[in-house]
Design a protein around this motif. Structure first.
Motif, short mmCIF file in Angstrom:
data_model
loop_
_atom_site.label_atom_id
_atom_site.label_comp_id
_atom_site.label_asym_id
_atom_site.label_seq_id
_atom_site.Cartn_x
_atom_site.Cartn_y
_atom_site.Cartn_z
N ILE A 143 0.84 -1.21 0.00
CA ILE A 143 0.00 0.00 0.00
C ILE A 143 0.87 1.25 0.00
N GLU A 144 2.05 1.15 0.59
CA GLU A 144 2.98 2.29 0.56
C GLU A 144 3.38 2.60 -0.89
N ALA A 145 3.69 1.53 -1.65
CA ALA A 145 4.06 1.71 -3.05
C ALA A 145 2.88 2.21 -3.88
N ILE A 146 1.67 1.69 -3.61
CA ILE A 146 0.48 2.12 -4.35
C ILE A 146 0.21 3.59 -4.12
N CYS A 147 0.33 4.04 -2.88
CA CYS A 147 0.11 5.46 -2.58
C CYS A 147 1.11 6.34 -3.32
N GLU A 148 2.35 5.89 -3.44
CA GLU A 148 3.36 6.65 -4.17
C GLU A 148 3.02 6.72 -5.66
N LEU A 149 2.56 5.59 -6.21
CA LEU A 149 2.16 5.59 -7.62
C LEU A 149 0.99 6.54 -7.86
N GLU A 150 0.02 6.52 -6.96
CA GLU A 150 -1.13 7.41 -7.10
C GLU A 150 -0.70 8.87 -6.98
N ALA A 151 0.20 9.15 -6.06
CA ALA A 151 0.66 10.54 -5.87
C ALA A 151 1.36 11.06 -7.11
N ARG A 152 1.99 10.17 -7.85
CA ARG A 152 2.73 10.58 -9.06
C ARG A 152 1.90 10.42 -10.35
N ARG A 168 -1.99 6.11 -12.76
CA ARG A 168 -3.15 5.72 -13.55
C ARG A 168 -3.48 6.77 -14.60
N ASN A 169 -3.40 8.03 -14.21
CA ASN A 169 -3.70 9.09 -15.17
C ASN A 169 -2.70 9.07 -16.33
N ALA A 170 -1.44 8.77 -16.02
CA ALA A 170 -0.41 8.71 -17.07
C ALA A 170 -0.72 7.58 -18.05
N VAL A 171 -1.16 6.44 -17.54
CA VAL A 171 -1.49 5.30 -18.41
C VAL A 171 -2.70 5.64 -19.28
N ILE A 172 -3.75 6.19 -18.66
CA ILE A 172 -4.95 6.54 -19.41
C ILE A 172 -4.64 7.58 -20.48
#
Length: 269
Positions: free
Chosen positions: A236-245, A248-252
């Protein structure tokens, strides 16, 4: 079935390999042509198929003919074969970007039986994803035969042609995005002391396994993600970092850019 391939590049080789290895056809029932004899020699040596440098010979000896040539030369190839192909052959175009309307226009035969196919690069290892589309004059048994051929190198979807742009965004071009993701994870692993070879294997196997879980389990990926993310844990620590950066928006956004470019290129043809 008697199968013919005009063009003997990587995709033709992948499809031929899938057909032979799955036992759909005997090698003696497959013929391929190409300008460069060394490609033909390689295919003949590997799969024991028939080869020729005469495109018309391929048409005459085949029930289903795959056009595995580059878009910039397909007009020339079709002009060579259209009279021989006439109405009794199934023509499967794997030429990127060429729509059914464009293909029929080049053939100048309204009754021609043309199927457009778009396999992606993982087809080379039997894990491809292929989209196919056609006009109503394609009979169900002919479509079924073509579908079985592409199923020998992965999964197949019959789509309305207007959805091909979306398919390109999430299946046609996306292996490149995944390669970047694997490379980035491997770089991170190397930065924490792993060897490059180990890091690449670990990252690649994790991606392969995660994808297989989505396919096999039939569970939404968000649920599978939640199952890995323990409270106050590492995931979850890694997921939060991905979301902060903006992961998902970058992929979309990347998929959207790919789709829009595909639409533009189709109009420019």
């Amino acid at each position: 079935m008697k199968l013919g391939f005009i063009g003997a590049g990587n995709m033709a080789g992948a499809i031929i390999g899938g057909i032979v290895n799955s036992g759909l056809c005997q090698p003696k029932d497959i013929i391929a042509s190409a300008l460069r004899n060394h490609r033909l020699l390689a295919l003949k040596e590997q799969y024991s198929i028939l080869t020729t440098q005469d495109n018309e010979e391929v048409i005459k000896k085949s029930d289903i003919v795959f056009l595995c040539v580059k878009p910039q030369v397909i007009d020339t190839v079709i002009s060579q074969i259209k009279n021989t192909a006439a109405n009794d052959k199934i023509i499967v175009s794997v030429a990127a970007g060429k729509t059914l309307e464009q293909l029929y226009s080049i053939f100048e035969v309204p009754e021609a039986k043309i199927i457009r196919a778009m396999p992606n690069t993982p087809s080379a290892v039997g894990c491809g994803m292929t989209a196919i589309c056609h006009r109503p004059n394609i009979q169900p048994h002919d479509l079924d035969n073509v579908r079985k051929i592409f199923e020998s190198i992965g999964k197949v979807a019959v789509l309305p042609e207007e959805l091909f742009h979306a398919f390109i965004g999430i299946a046609g071009s996306s292996p490149a995005y995944v390669f970047m993701f694997i490379e980035a994870m491997a770089d991170a692993g190397v930065s924490h002391g792993l060897s490059r070879s180990d890091a690449l294997i670990f990252a690649s196997q994790a991606v392969l396994g995660a994808a297989q879980m989505v396919i096999n389990a039939g569970i939404h990926p968000a649920v599978l993600k939640d199952n890995v993310a323990s409270p106050n844990g590492t995931t979850i620590e890694a997921i939060c970092e991905l979301e902060a950066r903006g992961f998902r928006n970058a992929v979309i956004s990347a998929v959207d850019a790919c789709v829009q470019k595909s639409k533009k290129m189709s109009k420019d043809e």
